[in-house]
Enzyme design. Structure first.
Site, PDB file in Angstrom:
ATOM      1  N   ARG A 131     -47.603  -5.159  19.743  1.00 54.60           N
ATOM      2  CA  ARG A 131     -46.712  -5.173  20.923  1.00 54.60           C
ATOM      3  C   ARG A 131     -47.494  -5.626  22.150  1.00 54.60           C
ATOM      4  O   ARG A 131     -46.984  -6.395  22.961  1.00 54.60           O
ATOM      5  CB  ARG A 131     -46.121  -3.775  21.133  1.00 54.60           C
ATOM      6  CG  ARG A 131     -45.194  -3.712  22.325  1.00 54.60           C
ATOM      7  CD  ARG A 131     -44.344  -2.466  22.328  1.00 54.60           C
ATOM      8  NE  ARG A 131     -45.133  -1.267  22.572  1.00 54.60           N
ATOM      9  CZ  ARG A 131     -44.646  -0.024  22.449  1.00 54.60           C
ATOM     10  NH1 ARG A 131     -43.392   0.161  22.078  1.00 54.60           N
ATOM     11  NH2 ARG A 131     -45.404   1.015  22.702  1.00 54.60           N
ATOM     12  N   LYS A 164     -44.324  -4.034  27.935  1.00 55.90           N
ATOM     13  CA  LYS A 164     -44.888  -2.849  28.595  1.00 55.90           C
ATOM     14  C   LYS A 164     -45.810  -3.280  29.729  1.00 55.90           C
ATOM     15  O   LYS A 164     -46.998  -2.947  29.768  1.00 55.90           O
ATOM     16  CB  LYS A 164     -45.629  -1.973  27.571  1.00 55.90           C
ATOM     17  CG  LYS A 164     -45.096  -0.535  27.526  1.00 55.90           C
ATOM     18  CD  LYS A 164     -45.745   0.245  26.402  1.00 55.90           C
ATOM     19  CE  LYS A 164     -45.586   1.732  26.571  1.00 55.90           C
ATOM     20  NZ  LYS A 164     -44.206   2.242  26.552  1.00 55.90           N
ATOM     21  N   GLU A 179     -31.547   2.074  28.389  1.00 52.11           N
ATOM     22  CA  GLU A 179     -32.492   3.100  27.963  1.00 52.11           C
ATOM     23  C   GLU A 179     -32.809   4.038  29.108  1.00 52.11           C
ATOM     24  O   GLU A 179     -32.424   3.808  30.250  1.00 52.11           O
ATOM     25  CB  GLU A 179     -33.770   2.464  27.422  1.00 52.11           C
ATOM     26  CG  GLU A 179     -34.577   1.720  28.463  1.00 52.11           C
ATOM     27  CD  GLU A 179     -35.921   1.299  27.907  1.00 52.11           C
ATOM     28  OE1 GLU A 179     -36.738   2.163  27.595  1.00 52.11           O
ATOM     29  OE2 GLU A 179     -36.145   0.074  27.802  1.00 52.11           O
TER      30      GLU A 179
HETATM   31  C1  LIG Z   1     -43.243   2.963  25.994  1.00 52.67           C
HETATM   32  C2  LIG Z   1     -41.806   2.906  26.313  1.00 52.67           C
HETATM   33  C3  LIG Z   1     -40.803   3.365  25.434  1.00 52.67           C
HETATM   34  C4  LIG Z   1     -41.097   4.067  24.145  1.00 52.67           C
HETATM   35  O1  LIG Z   1     -41.864   3.334  23.266  1.00 52.67           O
HETATM   36  P1  LIG Z   1     -42.716   4.067  22.114  1.00 52.67           P
HETATM   37  O2  LIG Z   1     -43.426   2.956  21.441  1.00 52.67           O
HETATM   38  O3  LIG Z   1     -41.736   4.741  21.223  1.00 52.67           O
HETATM   39  O4  LIG Z   1     -43.609   5.041  22.789  1.00 52.67           O
HETATM   40  C5  LIG Z   1     -39.485   3.173  25.809  1.00 52.67           C
HETATM   41  N1  LIG Z   1     -39.150   2.607  26.988  1.00 52.67           N
HETATM   42  C6  LIG Z   1     -40.081   2.182  27.863  1.00 52.67           C
HETATM   43  C7  LIG Z   1     -39.640   1.561  29.128  1.00 52.67           C
HETATM   44  C8  LIG Z   1     -41.433   2.328  27.556  1.00 52.67           C
HETATM   45  O5  LIG Z   1     -42.350   1.916  28.428  1.00 52.67           O
END
Ligand SMILES: *Cc1c(COP(=O)(O)O)cnc(C)c1O
Length: 339
Positions: free
Chosen positions: A82, A184, A220
């Site tokens: 990722r 991210k 989300e």
């Molecule tokens: C990190 C994150 C998540 C969750 O991702 P995981 O890989 O399950 O920890 C969901 N939404 C956002 C905006 C994030 O930064």
């Protein structure tokens, strides 16, 4: 070495550990091997691209002790991939995923005294990829740093998972179509603080964002992915403008492969979500957070009498047990750290 930590009262507050991992690279994608160094402040040019233009990515994963005192990671290669995908979007050289995972092992090992005992929490692992070279104009940095820091954290839910209250906002968006919401990148988070803070002042745990085009579909929660049980199916928003979590993917896999549930990845309108039987969100830190109520346009809808739903509980148990080697790991997700 032994450290003086009160394991029973660990929170989510930041505290430094023994060691961190640092590697430097150039814009042509050539990285030095890097290595573990004592934890310390870092030296940075005031003109570092990271500081002015937000050229940075983060990851978040955890190392945990199992009951038989092994230390395990969960799907580290998926976090590495990722970050490599995100690097392309921010014009950064990717840090090679294989080396990413090795570096996580080395860092966890160097901080072994900071990994909480079984059941007392985990060592949160935060890999970062930063444009640390100096620039003035808006352009990718000439130099990059890959750094991993860690922090011991307590269990997210002390005394069992508890439902939370969420506010659906129409005042803010987290992500725009064709933007960077699926990555991210560090620049996505400061923009969400105001919405989260004002929701917290009103007594909610977090905000739930709607899509940036029509303000109609569920996206989300600030840092967690959304799921609901609708007419016997597990439904979750499609990827595109959401950050597709490793936990989200794990829940989808467990629901369909182990629990034999129908899973749909599709657009979910707010109205539909409000008719769900169970609602929860997922992320590395909490794994699964049940949502007790959603408030939309001044109206609170309570799910399952504010109790944790049966499917939510089962998914949480499967995933946490697989993570701690207490249940068969048919997907080969768990990786042991050789201490
Ligand atoms: C990190 C994150 C998540 C969750 O991702 P995981 O890989 O399950 O920890 C969901 N939404 C956002 C905006 C994030 O930064």
């Amino acid at each position: 070495m032994s450290v003086n930590i009160d394991w029973d009262n660990l929170t989510f507050a930041y505290r430094p550990t023994e060691a961190m991992f640092v590697a430097k690279g150039a814009d042509d994608g050539v990285w030095e091997p890097g290595g573990v160094v004592p934890y310390d402040n870092i030296s940075l040019s005031p003109a570092a691209c990271l500081l002015h233009y937000g050229q940075g990515l983060i990851e978040g994963m955890k190392a945990q002790r199992t009951e038989s005192d092994k230390v395990v990671l969960f799907r580290p290669m998926d976090y590495a991939r990722r970050m490599a995908m995100g690097a392309g979007r921010l014009c950064m050289p990717e840090f090679p995923p294989q080396r990413f995972v090795e570096a996580v092992h080395e860092t966890v090992k160097a901080n072994r005294d900071y990994i909480p005992p079984y059941g007392k929490g985990s060592l949160y692992v935060r890999p970062c990829l930063w444009g640390t070279g100096a620039v003035l104009g808006v352009t990718p940095a000439p130099e990059y740093t890959y750094l991993i820091m860690t922090c011991p954290v307590g269990p997210y839910f002390k005394g069992g998972i508890t439902p939370i209250k969420i506010l659906i906002t129409k005042d803010f968006h987290r992500s725009a179509p064709k933007g960077t919401g699926h990555v991210k990148t560090i620049s996505n988070y400061a923009g969400g603080m105001y919405a989260a803070q004002s929701a917290k002042k009103q007594g909610y745990s977090e905000v739930l964002y709607l899509d940036g085009r029509e303000d109609r579909y569920i996206e989300e929660i600030g840092g967690a992915n959304f799921f609901c049980m609708l007419n016997g199916k597990l439904v979750t928003p499609t990827t595109g403008t959401i950050l597709a979590g490793v936990t989200r993917d794990s829940i989808i896999t467990i629901a369909s492969k182990i629990m034999k549930l129908d899973v749909e990845e599709r657009d979910i309108t707010v109205e539909e979500a409000l008719t769900a039987d169970e609602v929860f969100c997922t992320g590395t830190a909490a794994v699964v957070s049940p949502i007790g109520s959603l408030t939309y346009e001044g109206q609170e809808t309570v799910f399952n009498g504010f109790n944790v739903g049966g499917v939510t509980t089962e998914l949480y148990q499967h995933l946490t047990k697989i993570q701690l080697q207490e249940e068969k790991d048919p997907f080969e997700w768990v990786v042991e750290v050789d201490l």
